[in-house]
Design a protein around this motif. Sequence first.
Motif, PDB file in Angstrom:
ATOM      1  N   LEU A  32       0.827  -1.205   0.000  1.00 17.09           N
ATOM      2  CA  LEU A  32       0.000   0.000   0.000  1.00 17.09           C
ATOM      3  C   LEU A  32       0.861   1.255   0.000  1.00 17.09           C
ATOM      4  CD1 LEU A  32      -2.780  -1.259   2.363  1.00 17.09           C
ATOM      5  CD2 LEU A  32      -3.179  -0.251   0.114  1.00 17.09           C
ATOM      6  N   GLU A  33       0.364   2.259  -0.672  1.00 17.83           N
ATOM      7  CA  GLU A  33       1.050   3.534  -0.826  1.00 17.83           C
ATOM      8  C   GLU A  33       0.163   4.642  -0.261  1.00 17.83           C
ATOM      9  OE1 GLU A  33       1.336   3.701  -5.037  1.00 17.83           O
ATOM     10  OE2 GLU A  33       2.819   2.068  -5.170  1.00 17.83           O
ATOM     11  N   PRO A  34       0.762   5.739   0.174  1.00 21.00           N
ATOM     12  CA  PRO A  34      -0.066   6.855   0.677  1.00 21.00           C
ATOM     13  C   PRO A  34      -1.121   7.296  -0.335  1.00 21.00           C
ATOM     14  CG  PRO A  34       2.222   7.209   1.267  1.00 21.00           C
ATOM     15  CD  PRO A  34       2.203   5.996   0.387  1.00 21.00           C
ATOM     16  N   GLU A  35      -0.802   7.138  -1.615  1.00 21.60           N
ATOM     17  CA  GLU A  35      -1.762   7.521  -2.665  1.00 21.60           C
ATOM     18  C   GLU A  35      -2.999   6.624  -2.689  1.00 21.60           C
ATOM     19  OE1 GLU A  35       2.046   9.207  -3.273  1.00 21.60           O
ATOM     20  OE2 GLU A  35       1.516   7.074  -3.155  1.00 21.60           O
ATOM     21  N   ASP A  36      -2.951   5.493  -2.001  1.00 24.37           N
ATOM     22  CA  ASP A  36      -4.115   4.604  -1.920  1.00 24.37           C
ATOM     23  C   ASP A  36      -5.103   5.063  -0.853  1.00 24.37           C
ATOM     24  OD1 ASP A  36      -1.805   1.930  -2.393  1.00 24.37           O
ATOM     25  OD2 ASP A  36      -3.186   2.731  -3.893  1.00 24.37           O
ATOM     26  N   THR A  37      -4.738   6.061  -0.080  1.00 20.86           N
ATOM     27  CA  THR A  37      -5.636   6.579   0.946  1.00 20.86           C
ATOM     28  C   THR A  37      -6.912   7.095   0.302  1.00 20.86           C
ATOM     29  OG1 THR A  37      -3.840   7.168   2.454  1.00 20.86           O
ATOM     30  CG2 THR A  37      -5.914   8.369   2.696  1.00 20.86           C
ATOM     31  N   ASP A  38      -8.037   6.575   0.781  1.00 22.03           N
ATOM     32  CA  ASP A  38      -9.316   6.972   0.207  1.00 22.03           C
ATOM     33  C   ASP A  38     -10.430   6.224   0.925  1.00 22.03           C
ATOM     34  OD1 ASP A  38      -9.725   7.944  -3.247  1.00 22.03           O
ATOM     35  OD2 ASP A  38     -11.150   8.179  -1.582  1.00 22.03           O
ATOM     36  N   VAL A  39     -11.661   6.555   0.563  1.00 21.66           N
ATOM     37  CA  VAL A  39     -12.821   5.771   0.979  1.00 21.66           C
ATOM     38  C   VAL A  39     -13.103   4.757  -0.127  1.00 21.66           C
ATOM     39  CG1 VAL A  39     -15.249   5.787   1.652  1.00 21.66           C
ATOM     40  CG2 VAL A  39     -13.760   7.716   2.271  1.00 21.66           C
ATOM     41  N   TYR A  40     -13.191   3.499   0.257  1.00 23.26           N
ATOM     42  CA  TYR A  40     -13.407   2.415  -0.698  1.00 23.26           C
ATOM     43  C   TYR A  40     -14.854   1.930  -0.598  1.00 23.26           C
ATOM     44  CZ  TYR A  40      -8.446   2.202  -1.690  1.00 23.26           C
ATOM     45  OH  TYR A  40      -7.168   2.508  -2.106  1.00 23.26           O
ATOM     46  N   PHE A  41     -15.469   1.810  -1.763  1.00 20.27           N
ATOM     47  CA  PHE A  41     -16.868   1.402  -1.840  1.00 20.27           C
ATOM     48  C   PHE A  41     -16.998   0.078  -2.579  1.00 20.27           C
ATOM     49  CE2 PHE A  41     -18.913   5.288  -0.380  1.00 20.27           C
ATOM     50  CZ  PHE A  41     -17.959   6.247  -0.619  1.00 20.27           C
ATOM     51  N   CYS A  42     -17.853  -0.762  -2.068  1.00 18.61           N
ATOM     52  CA  CYS A  42     -18.221  -1.981  -2.758  1.00 18.61           C
ATOM     53  C   CYS A  42     -19.442  -1.687  -3.628  1.00 18.61           C
ATOM     54  CB  CYS A  42     -18.552  -3.063  -1.736  1.00 18.61           C
ATOM     55  SG  CYS A  42     -19.134  -4.615  -2.428  1.00 18.61           S
ATOM     56  N   ALA A  43     -19.474  -2.271  -4.823  1.00 20.12           N
ATOM     57  CA  ALA A  43     -20.607  -2.074  -5.717  1.00 20.12           C
ATOM     58  C   ALA A  43     -21.018  -3.404  -6.323  1.00 20.12           C
ATOM     59  CB  ALA A  43     -20.257  -1.095  -6.829  1.00 20.12           C
ATOM     60  N   ALA A  44     -22.316  -3.546  -6.551  1.00 19.07           N
ATOM     61  CA  ALA A  44     -22.871  -4.715  -7.227  1.00 19.07           C
ATOM     62  C   ALA A  44     -23.674  -4.221  -8.418  1.00 19.07           C
ATOM     63  CB  ALA A  44     -23.755  -5.514  -6.274  1.00 19.07           C
ATOM     64  N   LYS A  45     -23.338  -4.733  -9.597  1.00 15.77           N
ATOM     65  CA  LYS A  45     -23.984  -4.256 -10.816  1.00 15.77           C
ATOM     66  C   LYS A  45     -24.588  -5.426 -11.584  1.00 15.77           C
ATOM     67  CE  LYS A  45     -21.066  -0.206 -11.439  1.00 15.77           C
ATOM     68  NZ  LYS A  45     -20.413   0.678 -12.430  1.00 15.77           N
ATOM     69  N   TYR A  46     -25.824  -5.173 -12.091  1.00 12.32           N
ATOM     70  CA  TYR A  46     -26.505  -6.153 -12.937  1.00 12.32           C
ATOM     71  C   TYR A  46     -27.405  -5.382 -13.873  1.00 12.32           C
ATOM     72  CZ  TYR A  46     -28.970 -10.402 -14.311  1.00 12.32           C
ATOM     73  OH  TYR A  46     -29.497 -11.442 -15.038  1.00 12.32           O
ATOM     74  N   GLY A  47     -27.068  -5.354 -15.134  1.00 12.62           N
ATOM     75  CA  GLY A  47     -27.831  -4.555 -16.080  1.00 12.62           C
ATOM     76  C   GLY A  47     -27.774  -3.091 -15.697  1.00 12.62           C
ATOM     77  N   ILE A  48     -28.932  -2.477 -15.557  1.00 12.63           N
ATOM     78  CA  ILE A  48     -28.984  -1.066 -15.194  1.00 12.63           C
ATOM     79  C   ILE A  48     -28.972  -0.858 -13.675  1.00 12.63           C
ATOM     80  CG2 ILE A  48     -30.210  -0.453 -17.312  1.00 12.63           C
ATOM     81  CD1 ILE A  48     -32.758  -0.185 -15.605  1.00 12.63           C
ATOM     82  N   LEU A  49     -28.970  -1.943 -12.924  1.00 10.97           N
ATOM     83  CA  LEU A  49     -28.998  -1.835 -11.472  1.00 10.97           C
ATOM     84  C   LEU A  49     -27.583  -1.706 -10.925  1.00 10.97           C
ATOM     85  CD1 LEU A  49     -31.549  -4.667 -10.588  1.00 10.97           C
ATOM     86  CD2 LEU A  49     -31.975  -2.195 -10.598  1.00 10.97           C
ATOM     87  N   THR A  50     -27.409  -0.791  -9.998  1.00  7.57           N
ATOM     88  CA  THR A  50     -26.159  -0.663  -9.262  1.00  7.57           C
ATOM     89  C   THR A  50     -26.484  -0.422  -7.799  1.00  7.57           C
ATOM     90  OG1 THR A  50     -25.005   0.309 -11.159  1.00  7.57           O
ATOM     91  CG2 THR A  50     -23.996   0.570  -9.002  1.00  7.57           C
ATOM     92  N   TYR A  51     -25.899  -1.250  -6.962  1.00  8.58           N
ATOM     93  CA  TYR A  51     -26.046  -1.081  -5.515  1.00  8.58           C
ATOM     94  C   TYR A  51     -24.676  -0.719  -4.939  1.00  8.58           C
ATOM     95  CZ  TYR A  51     -30.360  -3.679  -6.382  1.00  8.58           C
ATOM     96  OH  TYR A  51     -31.571  -4.089  -6.878  1.00  8.58           O
ATOM     97  N   TRP A  52     -24.711   0.127  -3.911  1.00  8.21           N
ATOM     98  CA  TRP A  52     -23.476   0.609  -3.299  1.00  8.21           C
ATOM     99  C   TRP A  52     -23.465   0.315  -1.808  1.00  8.21           C
ATOM    100  CZ3 TRP A  52     -19.572   2.460  -6.206  1.00  8.21           C
ATOM    101  CH2 TRP A  52     -19.862   2.934  -7.490  1.00  8.21           C
ATOM    102  N   GLY A  53     -22.283   0.047  -1.303  1.00  8.46           N
ATOM    103  CA  GLY A  53     -22.094  -0.009   0.136  1.00  8.46           C
ATOM    104  C   GLY A  53     -21.865   1.388   0.679  1.00  8.46           C
ATOM    105  N   GLN A  54     -21.673   1.454   1.989  1.00 15.37           N
ATOM    106  CA  GLN A  54     -21.540   2.757   2.653  1.00 15.37           C
ATOM    107  C   GLN A  54     -20.115   3.275   2.628  1.00 15.37           C
ATOM    108  OE1 GLN A  54     -21.492  -0.096   4.215  1.00 15.37           O
ATOM    109  NE2 GLN A  54     -19.814   0.068   5.686  1.00 15.37           N
ATOM    110  N   GLY A  55     -19.167   2.427   2.275  1.00 10.21           N
ATOM    111  CA  GLY A  55     -17.776   2.841   2.188  1.00 10.21           C
ATOM    112  C   GLY A  55     -16.985   2.515   3.440  1.00 10.21           C
ATOM    113  N   THR A  56     -15.707   2.290   3.243  1.00 12.02           N
ATOM    114  CA  THR A  56     -14.799   2.061   4.361  1.00 12.02           C
ATOM    115  C   THR A  56     -13.517   2.846   4.103  1.00 12.02           C
ATOM    116  OG1 THR A  56     -13.730   0.370   5.741  1.00 12.02           O
ATOM    117  CG2 THR A  56     -13.794  -0.052   3.366  1.00 12.02           C
ATOM    118  N   GLN A  57     -13.020   3.491   5.136  1.00 11.94           N
ATOM    119  CA  GLN A  57     -11.858   4.361   4.999  1.00 11.94           C
ATOM    120  C   GLN A  57     -10.568   3.546   5.052  1.00 11.94           C
ATOM    121  OE1 GLN A  57     -11.622   7.920   4.644  1.00 11.94           O
ATOM    122  NE2 GLN A  57      -9.466   7.426   4.277  1.00 11.94           N
ATOM    123  N   VAL A  58      -9.708   3.801   4.103  1.00 11.84           N
ATOM    124  CA  VAL A  58      -8.355   3.247   4.107  1.00 11.84           C
ATOM    125  C   VAL A  58      -7.384   4.414   4.166  1.00 11.84           C
ATOM    126  CG1 VAL A  58      -6.625   1.999   2.766  1.00 11.84           C
ATOM    127  CG2 VAL A  58      -8.984   1.151   2.858  1.00 11.84           C
TER     128      VAL A  58
END
Length: 114
Positions: free
Chosen positions: A84-110
């Motif tokens: 890991l590098e300092p440039e990787d610092t960010d909020v990371y989100f999980c996403a699930a996609k199917y066709g036009i549907l996209t669901y998102w998680g709330q994010g986790t800080q790294v």
Amino acid sequence: VQLVESGGGLVQAGGSLRLSCAASEISASHFYMAWYRQGPGNQRDLVAGISSGDSTEYADSVKGRFTISRDNARNAVYLQMKSLEPEDTDVYFCAAKYGILTYWGQGTQVTVSS
């Protein structure tokens, strides 16, 4: 539908973290699952993605350092992050996609300290 991320935190440069995303009310095995991070402004940038057929793709900046995987029995997807590098610092989100549907998680800080 819920996507719950975990595993974020503070790590020194060169260290590793493993993010987890647990899905509920969907069968994640049928979805394209991905990890994004919050770039400058409001856009979210793709970090890594895995198709229902287990094909993977990565942002150039993380190739060779990050690995995305899924566990269909646990209805979960993971992001193993190494070197890991300092440039990787960010909020990371999980996403699930199917066709036009996209669901998102709330994010986790790294946060990667130098």
